[in-house]
Design a protein around this motif. Structure first.
Motif, short mmCIF file in Angstrom:
data_model
loop_
_atom_site.label_atom_id
_atom_site.label_comp_id
_atom_site.label_asym_id
_atom_site.label_seq_id
_atom_site.Cartn_x
_atom_site.Cartn_y
_atom_site.Cartn_z
N VAL A 69 5.40 -4.97 -0.19
CA VAL A 69 6.53 -5.21 0.56
C VAL A 69 7.88 -4.33 0.41
O VAL A 69 8.43 -3.67 1.34
CB VAL A 69 6.95 -6.65 0.43
N LEU A 70 8.06 -3.84 -0.54
CA LEU A 70 9.03 -3.04 -1.18
C LEU A 70 9.01 -1.60 -0.31
O LEU A 70 9.98 -1.15 0.06
CB LEU A 70 9.50 -2.90 -2.39
N ARG A 77 15.84 -4.79 -1.45
CA ARG A 77 15.37 -5.93 -2.32
C ARG A 77 15.34 -7.22 -1.76
O ARG A 77 14.53 -8.28 -1.83
CB ARG A 77 15.95 -5.76 -3.95
N ALA A 123 13.22 -7.98 1.13
CA ALA A 123 11.91 -7.99 0.58
C ALA A 123 11.66 -9.28 -0.10
O ALA A 123 10.62 -9.83 0.28
CB ALA A 123 11.53 -6.92 -0.36
N ALA A 149 5.93 -8.01 6.32
CA ALA A 149 6.88 -6.98 6.13
C ALA A 149 7.12 -6.26 7.21
O ALA A 149 8.24 -5.94 7.81
CB ALA A 149 6.47 -6.22 5.04
#
Length: 180
Positions: free
Chosen positions: A40-41, A47, A50, A87
């Motif tokens: 996801v990052l 952050r 995410a 995401a």
């Protein structure tokens, strides 16, 4: 593979989760969240965004665990696909016209799924980089971010048929570069 847990163990946890076993779901989260958060990052580098996406991901896993089919792939690949798709959806909502790079594509995930070899993945990355910038952005937007031809047409101000033709040409160049 996720450290400390095998594919069979993840499959058992997914089956138990599908039956509504909250303890199994908590264990599934504990054992997979670091890997999924890494995926996801790569797509959502902020952050806090995410972390919000991770909540959506695990809600989706809880609700859809019964849909996991071991014959179609490994449990971690199934979980990673959910994470990646959520995401991408978040990214599309937040920055629909942003540029993306081949660094955001999780080539390692494809290898985890047992499809292309590491050499084939490296060749794909090289071939994507050989496309001109507009073609590369179009291919990545369509196949990494999941933008539809209609969305791309609206954003770029061209008819959907033109976008289809451009994608076809770009994919032809990729195929030629890859020797297919």
């Amino acid at each position: 593979m996720t450290a400390g847990i095998g594919s069979a163990e993840l499959g058992v946890l997914l089956l138990a989760t599908a039956d509504g076993d909250r303890a199994a779901f908590a264990e599934l989260y504990r054992r997979t969240s670091a890997k999924l958060f890494g995926i996801v990052l790569r797509i959502l580098p902020e952050r806090s965004v995410a972390e919000d996406a991770m909540q959506d991901i695990y809600v989706k896993i809880w609700r859809n665990a019964a849909g996991y089919d071991a014959m179609r792939g490994s449990p971690i690949a199934w979980l990673a696909t959910i994470a990646r798709n959520v995401a991408i959806d978040v990214r599309r909502r937040e920055r629909p016209g942003s540029k993306i790079s081949t660094d955001e594509f999780d080539f390692d995930l494809l290898a985890d799924e047992g499809t292309p070899s590491p050499e084939a993945l490296a060749a794909l990355r090289v071939c994507l980089e050989r496309l001109d910038e507009d073609q590369r952005q179009l291919v990545l937007a369509a196949y990494l971010r999941g933008d539809s031809r209609d969305e791309l047409a609206e954003r770029l101000g061209h008819p959907s048929g033109t976008i289809k033709s451009w994608l076809h040409r770009a994919l032809g160049k990729l195929k030629g570069c890859l020797g297919g």
